[in-house]
Motif scaffolding. Structure first.
Motif, PDB file in Angstrom:
ATOM      1  N   LYS A 159      36.736  -5.985 -32.653  1.00 53.86           N
ATOM      2  CA  LYS A 159      35.818  -6.009 -33.796  1.00 53.86           C
ATOM      3  C   LYS A 159      36.428  -5.323 -35.013  1.00 53.86           C
ATOM      4  CE  LYS A 159      31.562  -6.123 -31.068  1.00 53.86           C
ATOM      5  NZ  LYS A 159      30.282  -5.428 -30.750  1.00 53.86           N
ATOM      6  N   VAL A 160      37.157  -4.230 -34.754  1.00 48.97           N
ATOM      7  CA  VAL A 160      37.786  -3.516 -35.868  1.00 48.97           C
ATOM      8  C   VAL A 160      38.865  -4.370 -36.520  1.00 48.97           C
ATOM      9  CG1 VAL A 160      39.227  -1.536 -36.430  1.00 48.97           C
ATOM     10  CG2 VAL A 160      37.243  -1.243 -34.953  1.00 48.97           C
ATOM     11  N   ALA A 161      39.678  -5.032 -35.697  1.00 50.58           N
ATOM     12  CA  ALA A 161      40.736  -5.882 -36.251  1.00 50.58           C
ATOM     13  C   ALA A 161      40.153  -7.078 -37.002  1.00 50.58           C
ATOM     14  CB  ALA A 161      41.652  -6.355 -35.125  1.00 50.58           C
ATOM     15  N   LEU A 162      39.074  -7.671 -36.467  1.00 43.62           N
ATOM     16  CA  LEU A 162      38.460  -8.820 -37.130  1.00 43.62           C
ATOM     17  C   LEU A 162      37.846  -8.429 -38.469  1.00 43.62           C
ATOM     18  CD1 LEU A 162      37.644 -11.771 -37.068  1.00 43.62           C
ATOM     19  CD2 LEU A 162      35.586 -11.116 -35.791  1.00 43.62           C
ATOM     20  N   ALA A 163      37.156  -7.278 -38.490  1.00 34.70           N
ATOM     21  CA  ALA A 163      36.565  -6.818 -39.749  1.00 34.70           C
ATOM     22  C   ALA A 163      37.645  -6.513 -40.785  1.00 34.70           C
ATOM     23  CB  ALA A 163      35.700  -5.581 -39.496  1.00 34.70           C
ATOM     24  N   GLY A 164      38.729  -5.866 -40.369  1.00 39.22           N
ATOM     25  CA  GLY A 164      39.826  -5.598 -41.291  1.00 39.22           C
ATOM     26  C   GLY A 164      40.489  -6.867 -41.788  1.00 39.22           C
ATOM     27  N   ALA A 165      40.608  -7.859 -40.899  1.00 39.03           N
ATOM     28  CA  ALA A 165      41.222  -9.117 -41.299  1.00 39.03           C
ATOM     29  C   ALA A 165      40.383  -9.840 -42.347  1.00 39.03           C
ATOM     30  CB  ALA A 165      41.423 -10.003 -40.069  1.00 39.03           C
ATOM     31  N   ALA A 225      47.205  -9.443 -42.982  1.00 42.09           N
ATOM     32  CA  ALA A 225      47.993  -8.506 -42.174  1.00 42.09           C
ATOM     33  C   ALA A 225      47.710  -7.056 -42.564  1.00 42.09           C
ATOM     34  CB  ALA A 225      49.479  -8.816 -42.327  1.00 42.09           C
ATOM     35  N   PHE A 226      47.619  -6.811 -43.854  1.00 41.45           N
ATOM     36  CA  PHE A 226      47.360  -5.458 -44.313  1.00 41.45           C
ATOM     37  C   PHE A 226      45.970  -4.973 -43.884  1.00 41.45           C
ATOM     38  CE2 PHE A 226      45.976  -2.414 -47.583  1.00 41.45           C
ATOM     39  CZ  PHE A 226      46.990  -1.472 -47.470  1.00 41.45           C
ATOM     40  N   GLY A 227      44.988  -5.864 -43.905  1.00 45.93           N
ATOM     41  CA  GLY A 227      43.637  -5.486 -43.480  1.00 45.93           C
ATOM     42  C   GLY A 227      43.562  -5.151 -42.003  1.00 45.93           C
ATOM     43  N   ILE A 228      44.265  -5.920 -41.168  1.00 46.66           N
ATOM     44  CA  ILE A 228      44.265  -5.629 -39.732  1.00 46.66           C
ATOM     45  C   ILE A 228      44.918  -4.283 -39.453  1.00 46.66           C
ATOM     46  CG2 ILE A 228      45.185  -6.375 -37.517  1.00 46.66           C
ATOM     47  CD1 ILE A 228      44.891  -9.244 -38.444  1.00 46.66           C
ATOM     48  N   ILE A 229      46.027  -4.010 -40.112  1.00 46.73           N
ATOM     49  CA  ILE A 229      46.721  -2.739 -39.883  1.00 46.73           C
ATOM     50  C   ILE A 229      45.862  -1.555 -40.323  1.00 46.73           C
ATOM     51  CG2 ILE A 229      48.725  -1.375 -40.554  1.00 46.73           C
ATOM     52  CD1 ILE A 229      50.302  -3.970 -40.779  1.00 46.73           C
ATOM     53  N   MET A 230      45.259  -1.665 -41.495  1.00 49.02           N
ATOM     54  CA  MET A 230      44.432  -0.567 -41.998  1.00 49.02           C
ATOM     55  C   MET A 230      43.197  -0.347 -41.125  1.00 49.02           C
ATOM     56  SD  MET A 230      45.866   0.910 -44.494  1.00 49.02           S
ATOM     57  CE  MET A 230      44.450   1.856 -45.037  1.00 49.02           C
ATOM     58  N   GLY A 231      42.570  -1.421 -40.649  1.00 42.95           N
ATOM     59  CA  GLY A 231      41.397  -1.278 -39.801  1.00 42.95           C
ATOM     60  C   GLY A 231      41.728  -0.614 -38.466  1.00 42.95           C
ATOM     61  N   VAL A 232      42.827  -1.016 -37.848  1.00 41.72           N
ATOM     62  CA  VAL A 232      43.213  -0.429 -36.567  1.00 41.72           C
ATOM     63  C   VAL A 232      43.610   1.032 -36.721  1.00 41.72           C
ATOM     64  CG1 VAL A 232      44.937  -0.547 -34.730  1.00 41.72           C
ATOM     65  CG2 VAL A 232      43.870  -2.645 -35.565  1.00 41.72           C
ATOM     66  N   VAL A 233      44.356   1.357 -37.764  1.00 44.73           N
ATOM     67  CA  VAL A 233      44.788   2.744 -37.975  1.00 44.73           C
ATOM     68  C   VAL A 233      43.599   3.653 -38.255  1.00 44.73           C
ATOM     69  CG1 VAL A 233      46.106   4.253 -39.496  1.00 44.73           C
ATOM     70  CG2 VAL A 233      47.105   2.110 -38.708  1.00 44.73           C
ATOM     71  N   SER A 234      42.683   3.205 -39.115  1.00 42.58           N
ATOM     72  CA  SER A 234      41.519   4.037 -39.435  1.00 42.58           C
ATOM     73  C   SER A 234      40.610   4.227 -38.226  1.00 42.58           C
ATOM     74  CB  SER A 234      40.727   3.404 -40.579  1.00 42.58           C
ATOM     75  OG  SER A 234      40.266   2.107 -40.221  1.00 42.58           O
ATOM     76  N   HIS A 235      40.488   3.204 -37.383  1.00 52.49           N
ATOM     77  CA  HIS A 235      39.650   3.348 -36.186  1.00 52.49           C
ATOM     78  C   HIS A 235      40.303   4.272 -35.161  1.00 52.49           C
ATOM     79  CE1 HIS A 235      36.807   2.429 -33.076  1.00 52.49           C
ATOM     80  NE2 HIS A 235      37.762   1.939 -32.279  1.00 52.49           N
ATOM     81  N   SER A 236      41.612   4.246 -35.066  1.00 53.04           N
ATOM     82  CA  SER A 236      42.297   5.129 -34.117  1.00 53.04           C
ATOM     83  C   SER A 236      42.151   6.598 -34.492  1.00 53.04           C
ATOM     84  CB  SER A 236      43.779   4.752 -34.042  1.00 53.04           C
ATOM     85  OG  SER A 236      44.405   4.954 -35.303  1.00 53.04           O
ATOM     86  N   LEU A 237      41.908   6.876 -35.762  1.00 48.29           N
ATOM     87  CA  LEU A 237      41.755   8.272 -36.195  1.00 48.29           C
ATOM     88  C   LEU A 237      40.366   8.828 -35.917  1.00 48.29           C
ATOM     89  CD1 LEU A 237      43.674   8.145 -39.607  1.00 48.29           C
ATOM     90  CD2 LEU A 237      44.506   9.002 -37.412  1.00 48.29           C
ATOM     91  N   VAL A 238      39.352   7.976 -35.859  1.00 48.69           N
ATOM     92  CA  VAL A 238      37.971   8.473 -35.727  1.00 48.69           C
ATOM     93  C   VAL A 238      37.300   7.989 -34.450  1.00 48.69           C
ATOM     94  CG1 VAL A 238      37.692   8.634 -38.230  1.00 48.69           C
ATOM     95  CG2 VAL A 238      37.063   6.521 -37.061  1.00 48.69           C
ATOM     96  N   ARG A 239      37.984   7.254 -33.597  1.00 50.01           N
ATOM     97  CA  ARG A 239      37.320   6.663 -32.433  1.00 50.01           C
ATOM     98  C   ARG A 239      36.833   7.698 -31.434  1.00 50.01           C
ATOM     99  NH1 ARG A 239      40.560   5.827 -27.831  1.00 50.01           N
ATOM    100  NH2 ARG A 239      39.195   4.066 -27.285  1.00 50.01           N
ATOM    101  N   ARG A 240      37.453   8.883 -31.384  1.00 48.89           N
ATOM    102  CA  ARG A 240      36.991   9.914 -30.443  1.00 48.89           C
ATOM    103  C   ARG A 240      35.666  10.529 -30.870  1.00 48.89           C
ATOM    104  NH1 ARG A 240      42.549  13.290 -28.918  1.00 48.89           N
ATOM    105  NH2 ARG A 240      43.673  11.495 -28.020  1.00 48.89           N
TER     106      ARG A 240
END
Length: 198
Positions: free
Chosen positions: A65-71, A105-120
């Motif tokens: 979902k995070v990758a799709l939203a960023g895309a 591509a830039f949206g997918i990368i930014m969405g995944v990186v931002s989610h990895s920082l706050v997912r905990r």
């Protein structure tokens, strides 16, 4: 449609509460009802009381979902940049496809990186709202009566009457009973007779 209040309107509206509703849509419909009539609606106000911040959880965030939203965000932004670039440089037709792909591509990368920082701490998606417990329709004193009549909540707009004070109680001191009271109560006691004889 509403307009932002100016600096001179930073005070609470004064008037009479002509109706009270549980939702803003109901209060807005009541004002719309007044607007459709020939009543003067200048000075009406909708006042929300007891504000609360409500956060509604819409679902769990996953990597997909995070990758799709960023895309989707990146694709839209890239398409916009591509159209602008094509208007400025008409010869660059390839920018119509190049910039959307780069944005994707830039949206997918930014969405995944931002989610990895706050997912905990936050792995769910939510929507925040500021709601009020009740919404009062306030009207100036000059048009309050007609507004109550048109909205149909006359009972809610009438001010409560002040409670009547009880008359003060006068404390009566005990005194000599009258003749009727003595007749209904105890018999009068005769004075004692002296037995001293000389």
């Amino acid at each position: 449609m509403f307009q932002q209040a100016g600096r001179g309107d930073q005070t609470m509206p004064r008037g009479v509460v002509v109706a009270t509703f549980d939702s803003y849509e109901q209060a807005q419909a009541a004002v719309g009802k007044l607007s459709k009539s020939d009543a003067d609606i200048a000075g009406l106000a909708i006042v929300g009381s007891d504000l609360k911040l409500v956060e509604r959880v819409v679902g769990r965030l996953t990597w997909g979902k995070v990758a799709l939203a960023g895309a989707m965000r990146g694709l839209g932004f890239g398409a916009f940049i591509g159209l602008v670039y094509m208007l400025l440089v008409p010869e660059a037709i390839a920018s119509i496809l190049l910039f959307p792909l780069l944005g994707l591509a830039f949206g997918i990368i930014m969405g995944v990186v931002s989610h990895s920082l706050v997912r905990r701490k936050r792995d769910f998606a939510s929507v925040q709202q500021v709601l009020a417990s009740r919404y009062d329709v306030v009207a100036p004193q000059e048009i309050a009566g007609r507004a109550m009549h048109l909205i149909g909540q006359r009972a809610q707009g009438t001010p409560a009457a002040p409670a009547e004070e009880a008359p003060p109680m006068v404390e009566q001191l005990p005194g000599p009973a009258s003749a009727p009271e003595r007749a209904a109560g105890e018999r009068p006691v005769s004075p004692p007779v002296s037995d001293d004889r000389r």
